[in-house]
Design a protein around this motif. Structure first.
Motif, PDB file in Angstrom:
ATOM      1  N   ALA A 126       0.863  -1.191   0.000  1.00 34.54           N
ATOM      2  CA  ALA A 126       0.000   0.000   0.000  1.00 34.54           C
ATOM      3  C   ALA A 126       0.893   1.233   0.000  1.00 34.54           C
ATOM      4  N   PRO A 127       1.621   1.477  -1.087  1.00 34.89           N
ATOM      5  CA  PRO A 127       2.615   2.558  -1.106  1.00 34.89           C
ATOM      6  C   PRO A 127       2.025   3.940  -0.885  1.00 34.89           C
ATOM      7  N   GLU A 128       0.733   4.117  -1.201  1.00 40.37           N
ATOM      8  CA  GLU A 128       0.109   5.428  -1.011  1.00 40.37           C
ATOM      9  C   GLU A 128      -0.002   5.806   0.455  1.00 40.37           C
ATOM     10  N   THR A 129       0.191   4.853   1.358  1.00 40.55           N
ATOM     11  CA  THR A 129       0.079   5.116   2.798  1.00 40.55           C
ATOM     12  C   THR A 129       1.439   5.325   3.465  1.00 40.55           C
ATOM     13  N   LEU A 130       2.526   5.324   2.702  1.00 40.59           N
ATOM     14  CA  LEU A 130       3.854   5.276   3.292  1.00 40.59           C
ATOM     15  C   LEU A 130       4.583   6.613   3.314  1.00 40.59           C
ATOM     16  N   GLY A 131       3.853   7.710   3.191  1.00 41.63           N
ATOM     17  CA  GLY A 131       4.501   9.018   3.196  1.00 41.63           C
ATOM     18  C   GLY A 131       5.363   9.239   4.423  1.00 41.63           C
ATOM     19  N   ALA A 132       4.803   8.994   5.598  1.00 36.49           N
ATOM     20  CA  ALA A 132       5.553   9.204   6.843  1.00 36.49           C
ATOM     21  C   ALA A 132       6.696   8.202   6.974  1.00 36.49           C
ATOM     22  N   ALA A 133       6.463   6.964   6.552  1.00 32.70           N
ATOM     23  CA  ALA A 133       7.499   5.938   6.664  1.00 32.70           C
ATOM     24  C   ALA A 133       8.714   6.266   5.794  1.00 32.70           C
ATOM     25  N   LEU A 134       8.475   6.934   4.668  1.00 31.13           N
ATOM     26  CA  LEU A 134       9.550   7.275   3.742  1.00 31.13           C
ATOM     27  C   LEU A 134      10.224   8.598   4.081  1.00 31.13           C
ATOM     28  N   ASP A 135       9.670   9.357   4.993  1.00 32.63           N
ATOM     29  CA  ASP A 135      10.208  10.675   5.318  1.00 32.63           C
ATOM     30  C   ASP A 135      11.626  10.550   5.890  1.00 32.63           C
ATOM     31  N   GLY A 136      12.574  11.201   5.245  1.00 33.01           N
ATOM     32  CA  GLY A 136      13.950  11.185   5.723  1.00 33.01           C
ATOM     33  C   GLY A 136      14.727   9.931   5.389  1.00 33.01           C
ATOM     34  N   VAL A 137      14.168   9.069   4.579  1.00 35.78           N
ATOM     35  CA  VAL A 137      14.823   7.805   4.228  1.00 35.78           C
ATOM     36  C   VAL A 137      15.703   7.996   2.988  1.00 35.78           C
ATOM     37  N   SER A 138      16.933   7.505   3.059  1.00 30.23           N
ATOM     38  CA  SER A 138      17.840   7.608   1.913  1.00 30.23           C
ATOM     39  C   SER A 138      18.139   6.256   1.273  1.00 30.23           C
ATOM     40  N   ARG A 139      17.837   5.166   2.023  1.00 29.44           N
ATOM     41  CA  ARG A 139      18.082   3.824   1.497  1.00 29.44           C
ATOM     42  C   ARG A 139      16.846   2.967   1.754  1.00 29.44           C
ATOM     43  N   LEU A 140      16.578   2.063   0.829  1.00 27.92           N
ATOM     44  CA  LEU A 140      15.369   1.237   0.903  1.00 27.92           C
ATOM     45  C   LEU A 140      15.697  -0.207   0.587  1.00 27.92           C
ATOM     46  N   HIS A 141      15.135  -1.125   1.394  1.00 35.94           N
ATOM     47  CA  HIS A 141      15.225  -2.552   1.089  1.00 35.94           C
ATOM     48  C   HIS A 141      13.828  -3.089   0.852  1.00 35.94           C
ATOM     49  N   VAL A 142      13.655  -3.788  -0.262  1.00 33.17           N
ATOM     50  CA  VAL A 142      12.355  -4.338  -0.657  1.00 33.17           C
ATOM     51  C   VAL A 142      12.500  -5.821  -0.958  1.00 33.17           C
ATOM     52  N   THR A 143      11.568  -6.605  -0.437  1.00 28.15           N
ATOM     53  CA  THR A 143      11.473  -8.020  -0.807  1.00 28.15           C
ATOM     54  C   THR A 143      10.214  -8.193  -1.647  1.00 28.15           C
ATOM     55  N   VAL A 144      10.366  -8.740  -2.834  1.00 20.39           N
ATOM     56  CA  VAL A 144       9.218  -8.939  -3.712  1.00 20.39           C
ATOM     57  C   VAL A 144       8.389 -10.097  -3.179  1.00 20.39           C
ATOM     58  N   THR A 145       7.155  -9.807  -2.820  1.00 21.83           N
ATOM     59  CA  THR A 145       6.243 -10.794  -2.262  1.00 21.83           C
ATOM     60  C   THR A 145       4.952 -10.802  -3.064  1.00 21.83           C
ATOM     61  N   ALA A 146       4.080 -11.756  -2.733  1.00 25.55           N
ATOM     62  CA  ALA A 146       2.789 -11.828  -3.406  1.00 25.55           C
ATOM     63  C   ALA A 146       2.046 -10.509  -3.220  1.00 25.55           C
ATOM     64  N   GLY A 147       1.429 -10.020  -4.285  1.00 28.05           N
ATOM     65  CA  GLY A 147       0.662  -8.790  -4.222  1.00 28.05           C
ATOM     66  C   GLY A 147       1.449  -7.533  -4.514  1.00 28.05           C
ATOM     67  N   LEU A 148       2.784  -7.667  -4.707  1.00 28.46           N
ATOM     68  CA  LEU A 148       3.590  -6.467  -4.935  1.00 28.46           C
ATOM     69  C   LEU A 148       3.767  -6.136  -6.407  1.00 28.46           C
ATOM     70  N   ALA A 149       3.547  -7.102  -7.296  1.00 23.56           N
ATOM     71  CA  ALA A 149       3.834  -6.886  -8.715  1.00 23.56           C
ATOM     72  C   ALA A 149       3.114  -5.662  -9.275  1.00 23.56           C
ATOM     73  N   GLU A 150       1.843  -5.478  -8.911  1.00 25.79           N
ATOM     74  CA  GLU A 150       1.071  -4.374  -9.477  1.00 25.79           C
ATOM     75  C   GLU A 150       1.429  -3.033  -8.862  1.00 25.79           C
ATOM     76  N   VAL A 151       1.711  -3.011  -7.551  1.00 30.26           N
ATOM     77  CA  VAL A 151       1.927  -1.740  -6.863  1.00 30.26           C
ATOM     78  C   VAL A 151       3.397  -1.443  -6.618  1.00 30.26           C
ATOM     79  N   GLY A 152       4.272  -2.413  -6.834  1.00 29.10           N
ATOM     80  CA  GLY A 152       5.684  -2.214  -6.581  1.00 29.10           C
ATOM     81  C   GLY A 152       6.307  -1.057  -7.337  1.00 29.10           C
ATOM     82  N   PRO A 153       6.018  -0.899  -8.643  1.00 24.43           N
ATOM     83  CA  PRO A 153       6.575   0.258  -9.348  1.00 24.43           C
ATOM     84  C   PRO A 153       6.164   1.586  -8.729  1.00 24.43           C
ATOM     85  N   GLU A 154       4.938   1.667  -8.196  1.00 22.28           N
ATOM     86  CA  GLU A 154       4.512   2.894  -7.519  1.00 22.28           C
ATOM     87  C   GLU A 154       5.297   3.095  -6.218  1.00 22.28           C
ATOM     88  N   LEU A 155       5.573   2.017  -5.513  1.00 27.79           N
ATOM     89  CA  LEU A 155       6.394   2.108  -4.312  1.00 27.79           C
ATOM     90  C   LEU A 155       7.772   2.673  -4.654  1.00 27.79           C
TER      91      LEU A 155
END
Length: 281
Positions: free
Chosen positions: A54-83
């Motif tokens: 649900a990348p549209e809900t992650l504004g606060a979580a991403l605030d001040g972040v310079s590095r990101l780790h992502v694990t591709v899981t079920a349900g991410l294919a459609e929204v992952g590019p938006e993340l």
């Protein structure tokens, strides 16, 4: 600088968090279950509620972040590019991604993001062995459809490689195939587990269809069940060939399956456990 780790309580995410924290880095752990995460991690880890699906809900979580780790899981294919788009817009400049078994929409979005990225391509996870817990506790009999060798990798090694790629230079644009130091068949893994537990365990072959039906009975969709069982039926060179990537990147040998069993043996002895319904690679 802060690193956001998505899926922070998952098979690999928890190891990324721990390794970053061990190295004294600022870590923000994203999880659906903050209470569980708080028990897993040291107090200096910042735990935030949320999900990368649900990348549209992650504004606060991403605030001040310079590095990101992502694990591709079920349900991410459609929204992952938006993340990925939102992360880059928020100021993320380095991304590590654990692939979903193939280069799909998320992996391509990361590669096209315009920032430094590293793709981790682990073969089968050693933690897949946890799907045997109930069978080992109950009958002492493990039933699987195939007995091909697999170069299983310890989840902690995936976390260690991710941490190096996130923090150190020289890894941008790389795709790292990750394996353990041995290629083992299920029978061989079961023999190692039996020695650790001090009891006899038997391996019994079942059909492809029986394996698929077993997963669907646990609530896995038939398509996903066919994919998982099919992966085991189509053993290829990459899945069974040992490579030294973990040692080259981290500077230490890859962890063995014997070490993984030593860490998890009690889970095969205790009376109650919740097992993953679908194995990873």
């Amino acid at each position: 600088m802060t690193t956001l780790v998505t899926g922070a309580t998952g098979n690999t995410g928890r190891h990324v968090v721990r390794e970053l924290a061990r190295r004294g880095e600022r870590v923000r752990a994203l999880t659906r279950n903050p209470a569980a995460a708080a028990r897993l991690f040291p107090p200096e880890v910042e735990v935030v509620a949320g999900t990368h699906t649900a990348p549209e809900t992650l504004g606060a979580a991403l605030d001040g972040v310079s590095r990101l780790h992502v694990t591709v899981t079920a349900g991410l294919a459609e929204v992952g590019p938006e993340l990925v788009r939102r992360a880059v817009a928020a100021g993320v400049r380095r991304i590590t991604v654990v692939w979903g078994g193939a280069v799909g929409p998320v992996e391509r979005a990361v590669a096209d993001s315009g920032v430094e990225w590293t793709r981790l391509e682990p073969q089968e996870f050693m933690s897949n062995t946890l799907t045997w817990v109930d069978a080992v506790r109950g009958e002492g009999v493990v039933r699987e459809p195939y007995d091909f060798p697999s170069a299983l990798v310890h989840e902690a090694d995936i976390g260690a490689v991710a941490a190096v790629a996130l923090l150190d230079g020289g890894h941008a644009g790389r795709a790292y195939n990750l394996t353990g130091p041995q290629s083992l068949t299920p029978r061989e893994r079961l023999a190692i587990l039996a020695r650790a537990l001090g009891r006899d365990l038997a391996f019994v072959p079942i059909t492809h269809r029986q394996a698929v039906d077993r997963l669907t009975a646990r609530g896995v969709s038939r398509d996903d069940a066919e994919y998982v069982v099919g992966w085991y039926s189509a053993s290829d060179a990459a899945s069974r060939t040992v490579v030294d990537t973990v040692e080259r990147v981290t500077g230490r040998p890859a962890l063995t399956f014997d070490q993984w069993v030593d860490e998890h043996a009690e889970r095969f002895r205790e009376p109650a456990v919740t097992n993953p319904s679908t194995p990873g690679r």
